[in-house]
Design a protein around this motif. Sequence first.
Motif, PDB file in Angstrom:
ATOM      1  N   LEU A  40      -1.889  -2.501   7.947  1.00  0.00           N
ATOM      2  CA  LEU A  40      -1.366  -1.936   6.706  1.00  0.00           C
ATOM      3  C   LEU A  40      -2.546  -1.543   5.837  1.00  0.00           C
ATOM      4  O   LEU A  40      -3.384  -2.390   5.510  1.00  0.00           O
ATOM      5  CB  LEU A  40      -0.481  -2.952   5.970  1.00  0.00           C
ATOM      6  N   GLN A  94      -1.607   7.227  10.725  1.00  0.00           N
ATOM      7  CA  GLN A  94      -0.182   7.068  11.044  1.00  0.00           C
ATOM      8  C   GLN A  94       0.050   7.263  12.534  1.00  0.00           C
ATOM      9  O   GLN A  94       0.820   6.519  13.148  1.00  0.00           O
ATOM     10  CB  GLN A  94       0.658   8.080  10.245  1.00  0.00           C
ATOM     11  N   SER A 132       0.617   1.340   9.187  1.00  0.00           N
ATOM     12  CA  SER A 132       1.501   1.558   8.044  1.00  0.00           C
ATOM     13  C   SER A 132       0.616   1.881   6.861  1.00  0.00           C
ATOM     14  O   SER A 132      -0.414   1.240   6.658  1.00  0.00           O
ATOM     15  CB  SER A 132       2.315   0.294   7.745  1.00  0.00           C
ATOM     16  N   HIS A 173       6.205   4.287   1.962  1.00  0.00           N
ATOM     17  CA  HIS A 173       6.096   3.278   0.906  1.00  0.00           C
ATOM     18  C   HIS A 173       5.244   3.843  -0.225  1.00  0.00           C
ATOM     19  O   HIS A 173       4.025   3.671  -0.236  1.00  0.00           O
ATOM     20  CB  HIS A 173       5.495   1.990   1.457  1.00  0.00           C
ATOM     21  N   LEU A 191       7.349  -5.705   5.560  1.00  0.00           N
ATOM     22  CA  LEU A 191       6.797  -5.150   6.795  1.00  0.00           C
ATOM     23  C   LEU A 191       6.402  -6.224   7.811  1.00  0.00           C
ATOM     24  O   LEU A 191       6.087  -5.905   8.954  1.00  0.00           O
ATOM     25  CB  LEU A 191       5.572  -4.282   6.477  1.00  0.00           C
TER      26      LEU A 191
END
Length: 187
Positions: free
Chosen positions: A22, A60, A65, A88, A107
């Motif tokens: 992330l 991506q 994420s 997001h 997540l």
Amino acid sequence: MTTPWSAWQRRRVRSKLAAIELLVLDVDGVLTDGGLWFSAEGQLQKRFDVRDGLGIRLLQQEGLSLAFLSGGQGGATEIRARQLGIKHCLVGIKDKPMALAELQRDLGIDIHRTGFIGDDLNDLAVRGQIELLLTPADACAAVRRQADWVLSSNGGHGAVREAAEAILKSRGVWTSLRRDGWRERND
């Protein structure tokens, strides 16, 4: 001025980059140069770097994420997020640590797999919730001191792309992208 990194510091950051699942991006001062432009009608306008956008798309494609997390709002950020497929896009956030904790929980991604790019004092509030703090070269001094990596590019001028390339290099995929290029994929 930043001091040169030792080989140990570079290896440590590289291994952390490879583990990131992330990547959370502040907007003003990271994806933009921090300037706010207003039209004669009072409409907020922001300038985003196209190369940063491609860096986001490449991350991506690698399964990362990505999230925008900003205290500001005004519409331009949401439009850019939609263009890039950012699911997001958290704007108008007054409590970044709480919003980040909720995103991580939603997540299922923990602190050790979370990276953050921020540039100002309000971004330091999430320091205890992330494994890796990156910052643009023109970030405030307090953030540069606490960052794991001060990027060589300024906010809104390739800092996100620089970070994206480093993540892709740490995962061993940059060489083929550099050699073969990239095509938009619609999977």
